[in-house]
Design a protein around this motif. Structure first.
Motif, PDB file in Angstrom:
ATOM      1  N   ASN A 124     -12.191  20.592 -26.554  1.00  0.00           N
ATOM      2  CA  ASN A 124     -11.721  19.548 -25.645  1.00  0.00           C
ATOM      3  C   ASN A 124     -12.826  18.545 -25.343  1.00  0.00           C
ATOM      4  N   ASP A 168     -19.456  13.603 -23.577  1.00  0.00           N
ATOM      5  CA  ASP A 168     -20.200  14.650 -24.269  1.00  0.00           C
ATOM      6  C   ASP A 168     -21.072  14.089 -25.382  1.00  0.00           C
ATOM      7  N   PRO A 191     -11.779  12.409 -29.086  1.00  0.00           N
ATOM      8  CA  PRO A 191     -11.602  13.083 -27.795  1.00  0.00           C
ATOM      9  C   PRO A 191     -10.534  14.167 -27.891  1.00  0.00           C
ATOM     10  N   ARG A 219     -15.086  24.627 -21.439  1.00  0.00           N
ATOM     11  CA  ARG A 219     -14.900  23.902 -22.690  1.00  0.00           C
ATOM     12  C   ARG A 219     -15.919  24.318 -23.760  1.00  0.00           C
ATOM     13  N   LYS A 245     -15.063  15.310 -24.784  1.00  0.00           N
ATOM     14  CA  LYS A 245     -14.849  14.070 -24.062  1.00  0.00           C
ATOM     15  C   LYS A 245     -15.904  13.056 -24.474  1.00  0.00           C
TER      16      LYS A 245
END
Length: 130
Positions: A85, A90, A14, A67, A87
Motif C-alpha cells: 500500500n 514513501d 500508489p 504497511r 504512498k
C-alpha cells in the motif's frame, strides 16, 4: 569488512507493493539489530523499520506501521523490507544500517539521530508515482 548492499527499489504506483533486500557480508546478523531508513527528496534521513538489538523484535515507524514489514533470513544473510500500500510520501532512497554500540530501533521509535549508525549501504531508490 562490513558491507551492506540494498536492492529492489524502483518505480511503483500508489497502492502497489515492493520488496527491498539488504544483503550483508562481514557482519553477523545473529548478534546485531538492523534497521531500514529512508531519505525523501529535500528531507533528512529517518528511521522506518528495525529489528531490535535488545529483544530481537520488529518495530515500525507510525508512518509505515501496518504497511511495511521487516524480516531477516540468516541463511542467506539478507534483511528484507516488504512494503505494501505504498504512498507518494514513501518516495525516497532507502538504506539499511546498523548501530554496533546501540539499538538501530532508537531512530525508528524515538526519533534519535540516524548518525549513530555505524554502517550503511549505498541505498536503493523507491519512487511512488502514478
Amino acid at each position: 569488512q562490513v558491507q551492506f548492499v540494498e536492492s529492489g527499489g524502483g518505480l511503483v504506483q500508489p497502492g502497489g507493493s515492493l520488496r527491498l533486500s539488504c544483503r550483508v557480508s562481514g557482519f553477523d546478523l545473529d548478534n546485531f539489530g538492523m534497521g531500514w531508513f529512508r531519505q525523501a527528496p529535500g528531507k533528512e534521513r529517518e528511521g522506518v523499520s528495525c529489528i531490535s538489538s535488545k529483544d530481537g523484535g520488529t518495530y515500525h515507524a507510525d508512518s509505515v506501521k501496518g504497511r511495511f514489514t521487516i524480516s531477516r533470513d540468516r541463511a542467506t544473510r539478507t534483511v528484507y523490507l516488504q512494503m505494501t500500500n505504498l504512498k507518494p510520501e514513501d518516495t525516497g532512497v532507502y538504506y539499511c544500517a546498523t548501530d554496533f554500540e546501540g539499538d538501530p530501533c532508537n531512530p525508528v521509535l524515538r526519533g534519535w539521530s540516524v548518525h549513530a549508525m555505524d554502517y550503511w549501504g549505498k541505498g536503493t531508490l523507491v519512487t511512488v508515482s502514478s
